[in-house]
Design a protein around this motif. Sequence first.
Motif, PDB file in Angstrom:
ATOM      1  N   VAL A   2       1.068  -1.277  -0.075  1.00 56.18           N
ATOM      2  CA  VAL A   2      -0.028  -0.062  -0.084  1.00 56.18           C
ATOM      3  C   VAL A   2       0.934   1.237   0.025  1.00 56.18           C
ATOM      4  CG1 VAL A   2      -1.797   1.310   1.406  1.00 56.18           C
ATOM      5  CG2 VAL A   2      -1.801  -1.147   1.269  1.00 56.18           C
ATOM      6  N   ASN A   3       0.558   2.126  -0.976  1.00 52.21           N
ATOM      7  CA  ASN A   3       1.354   3.369  -0.876  1.00 52.21           C
ATOM      8  C   ASN A   3       0.458   4.442  -0.353  1.00 52.21           C
ATOM      9  OD1 ASN A   3       3.395   4.977  -1.721  1.00 52.21           O
ATOM     10  ND2 ASN A   3       3.084   5.091  -3.884  1.00 52.21           N
ATOM     11  N   THR A   4       0.987   5.170   0.705  1.00 56.31           N
ATOM     12  CA  THR A   4       0.465   6.154   1.500  1.00 56.31           C
ATOM     13  C   THR A   4       0.984   7.405   1.380  1.00 56.31           C
ATOM     14  OG1 THR A   4       1.540   5.649   3.455  1.00 56.31           O
ATOM     15  CG2 THR A   4      -0.628   4.427   3.173  1.00 56.31           C
ATOM     16  N   PHE A   5       0.346   8.614   1.167  1.00 57.14           N
ATOM     17  CA  PHE A   5       0.720  10.025   1.246  1.00 57.14           C
ATOM     18  C   PHE A   5       0.024  10.605   2.247  1.00 57.14           C
ATOM     19  CE2 PHE A   5       0.546  14.034  -0.264  1.00 57.14           C
ATOM     20  CZ  PHE A   5       1.687  14.418  -0.487  1.00 57.14           C
ATOM     21  N   CYS A   6       1.007  11.433   2.974  1.00 53.05           N
ATOM     22  CA  CYS A   6       0.407  12.336   3.915  1.00 53.05           C
ATOM     23  C   CYS A   6       0.852  13.910   3.453  1.00 53.05           C
ATOM     24  CB  CYS A   6       0.987  12.159   5.312  1.00 53.05           C
ATOM     25  SG  CYS A   6       0.346  10.603   6.243  1.00 53.05           S
ATOM     26  N   PHE A   7      -0.147  14.764   3.844  1.00 55.52           N
ATOM     27  CA  PHE A   7      -0.072  16.168   3.457  1.00 55.52           C
ATOM     28  C   PHE A   7       0.964  16.577   4.524  1.00 55.52           C
ATOM     29  CE2 PHE A   7      -3.913  15.339   0.839  1.00 55.52           C
ATOM     30  CZ  PHE A   7      -3.223  15.753  -0.417  1.00 55.52           C
ATOM     31  N   ALA A   8       1.695  17.480   4.305  1.00 55.69           N
ATOM     32  CA  ALA A   8       2.502  18.274   5.466  1.00 55.69           C
ATOM     33  C   ALA A   8       1.746  19.418   5.865  1.00 55.69           C
ATOM     34  CB  ALA A   8       3.869  18.809   5.156  1.00 55.69           C
ATOM     35  N   GLY A   9       1.683  19.711   7.090  1.00 56.06           N
ATOM     36  CA  GLY A   9       1.053  20.691   7.805  1.00 56.06           C
ATOM     37  C   GLY A   9       1.716  22.139   7.413  1.00 56.06           C
ATOM     38  N   GLY A  10       0.815  22.987   6.945  1.00 59.44           N
ATOM     39  CA  GLY A  10       1.405  24.668   6.873  1.00 59.44           C
ATOM     40  C   GLY A  10       1.737  24.603   5.191  1.00 59.44           C
ATOM     41  N   LYS A  11       1.412  23.608   4.383  1.00 59.37           N
ATOM     42  CA  LYS A  11       1.676  23.830   2.863  1.00 59.37           C
ATOM     43  C   LYS A  11       0.673  23.904   2.149  1.00 59.37           C
ATOM     44  CE  LYS A  11       6.257  22.664   3.556  1.00 59.37           C
ATOM     45  NZ  LYS A  11       7.281  23.151   3.696  1.00 59.37           N
ATOM     46  N   TYR A  13      -1.446  22.963  -1.421  1.00 59.99           N
ATOM     47  CA  TYR A  13      -1.183  21.947  -2.405  1.00 59.99           C
ATOM     48  C   TYR A  13      -2.438  22.081  -3.579  1.00 59.99           C
ATOM     49  CZ  TYR A  13       1.451  19.029   0.811  1.00 59.99           C
ATOM     50  OH  TYR A  13       2.319  18.848   1.785  1.00 59.99           O
ATOM     51  N   GLU A  14      -2.144  21.625  -4.814  1.00 57.96           N
ATOM     52  CA  GLU A  14      -2.985  21.776  -5.879  1.00 57.96           C
ATOM     53  C   GLU A  14      -3.387  20.451  -6.215  1.00 57.96           C
ATOM     54  OE1 GLU A  14      -3.092  24.699  -9.333  1.00 57.96           O
ATOM     55  OE2 GLU A  14      -2.385  22.876 -10.116  1.00 57.96           O
ATOM     56  N   ILE A  15      -4.443  20.075  -6.355  1.00 54.13           N
ATOM     57  CA  ILE A  15      -4.938  18.663  -6.482  1.00 54.13           C
ATOM     58  C   ILE A  15      -5.749  18.652  -7.913  1.00 54.13           C
ATOM     59  CG2 ILE A  15      -6.447  16.747  -5.818  1.00 54.13           C
ATOM     60  CD1 ILE A  15      -5.919  17.730  -3.143  1.00 54.13           C
ATOM     61  N   LYS A  16      -5.355  17.928  -8.967  1.00 51.83           N
ATOM     62  CA  LYS A  16      -6.021  17.895 -10.319  1.00 51.83           C
ATOM     63  C   LYS A  16      -6.612  16.475 -10.335  1.00 51.83           C
ATOM     64  CE  LYS A  16      -3.126  21.427 -12.395  1.00 51.83           C
ATOM     65  NZ  LYS A  16      -2.301  21.919 -13.516  1.00 51.83           N
ATOM     66  N   LEU A  17      -7.830  16.707 -10.996  1.00 46.93           N
ATOM     67  CA  LEU A  17      -8.432  15.349 -11.342  1.00 46.93           C
ATOM     68  C   LEU A  17      -8.823  15.495 -12.764  1.00 46.93           C
ATOM     69  CD1 LEU A  17      -9.778  12.630 -10.731  1.00 46.93           C
ATOM     70  CD2 LEU A  17     -12.002  13.960  -9.907  1.00 46.93           C
ATOM     71  N   GLY A  27     -12.125  16.293 -19.315  1.00 45.30           N
ATOM     72  CA  GLY A  27     -12.278  17.030 -18.323  1.00 45.30           C
ATOM     73  C   GLY A  27     -11.436  17.208 -17.395  1.00 45.30           C
ATOM     74  N   LEU A  28     -11.293  18.466 -16.585  1.00 48.74           N
ATOM     75  CA  LEU A  28     -10.059  18.845 -15.574  1.00 48.74           C
ATOM     76  C   LEU A  28     -11.004  19.563 -14.416  1.00 48.74           C
ATOM     77  CD1 LEU A  28      -7.397  18.895 -14.453  1.00 48.74           C
ATOM     78  CD2 LEU A  28      -7.025  20.997 -15.834  1.00 48.74           C
ATOM     79  N   SER A  29     -10.546  18.918 -13.184  1.00 51.15           N
ATOM     80  CA  SER A  29     -11.074  19.890 -12.135  1.00 51.15           C
ATOM     81  C   SER A  29      -9.666  19.966 -11.112  1.00 51.15           C
ATOM     82  CB  SER A  29     -12.040  18.997 -11.443  1.00 51.15           C
ATOM     83  OG  SER A  29     -12.572  19.924 -10.058  1.00 51.15           O
ATOM     84  N   THR A  30      -9.617  21.339 -10.644  1.00 51.04           N
ATOM     85  CA  THR A  30      -8.515  21.643  -9.961  1.00 51.04           C
ATOM     86  C   THR A  30      -8.911  22.120  -8.586  1.00 51.04           C
ATOM     87  OG1 THR A  30      -7.524  22.278 -11.844  1.00 51.04           O
ATOM     88  CG2 THR A  30      -6.503  23.204  -9.719  1.00 51.04           C
ATOM     89  N   LEU A  31      -8.256  21.688  -7.351  1.00 51.04           N
ATOM     90  CA  LEU A  31      -8.679  22.197  -6.251  1.00 51.04           C
ATOM     91  C   LEU A  31      -7.554  22.575  -5.423  1.00 51.04           C
ATOM     92  CD1 LEU A  31     -10.693  22.300  -3.436  1.00 51.04           C
ATOM     93  CD2 LEU A  31     -10.213  19.792  -3.295  1.00 51.04           C
ATOM     94  N   GLU A  32      -7.297  23.766  -4.835  1.00 49.90           N
ATOM     95  CA  GLU A  32      -6.210  24.352  -4.157  1.00 49.90           C
ATOM     96  C   GLU A  32      -6.513  24.197  -2.622  1.00 49.90           C
ATOM     97  OE1 GLU A  32      -4.874  28.063  -5.609  1.00 49.90           O
ATOM     98  OE2 GLU A  32      -4.695  27.279  -7.616  1.00 49.90           O
TER      99      GLU A  32
END
Length: 142
Positions: A2-11, A13-17, A27-32
């Motif tokens: 299982v590959n896990t990822f944790c977001f670092a606090g205070g940073k 991020y831009e998530i693209k789907l 289509g593309l959706s972006t969330l900052e």
Amino acid sequence: MVNTFCFAGGKDYEIKLYGYIQGGEEGLSTLEITVNERPKKGSCTPSPLKGNPLDPIFTLKCKDFTDEDEPLIYEFLYSTSPDGENKSLGSGLQKFRESVAFPSGLQDHEFNLTLYAKVTDNLGAATEVEFTENVKVSRNAN
């Protein structure tokens, strides 16, 4: 694996789907997002360092914890062994607890209690620290 990822606090991020329909358009959706940072560590001390169980003489104090997402909630915990479960002594907005007595189940033996504080900000991010000194409780602590 299982590959896990944790977001670092205070940073930030831009998530693209990216998505598409077979034979159709893409289509593309972006969330900052900005990830909440945990409270910055302070320190905590007990007083006195020795006493009897059930005798409400102990004071637990924390200082120098900071976070922009106030109020901070302080939970005080103890453990009777390094591998033991942490047991809560209660929580609240005050960075100290006065007149603390440890449970009666500890009165038959001498215990070195390890004390902890868990400090949580208004958005749920938490920092846990061990107290600078342990407390010894026994029937004949005087």
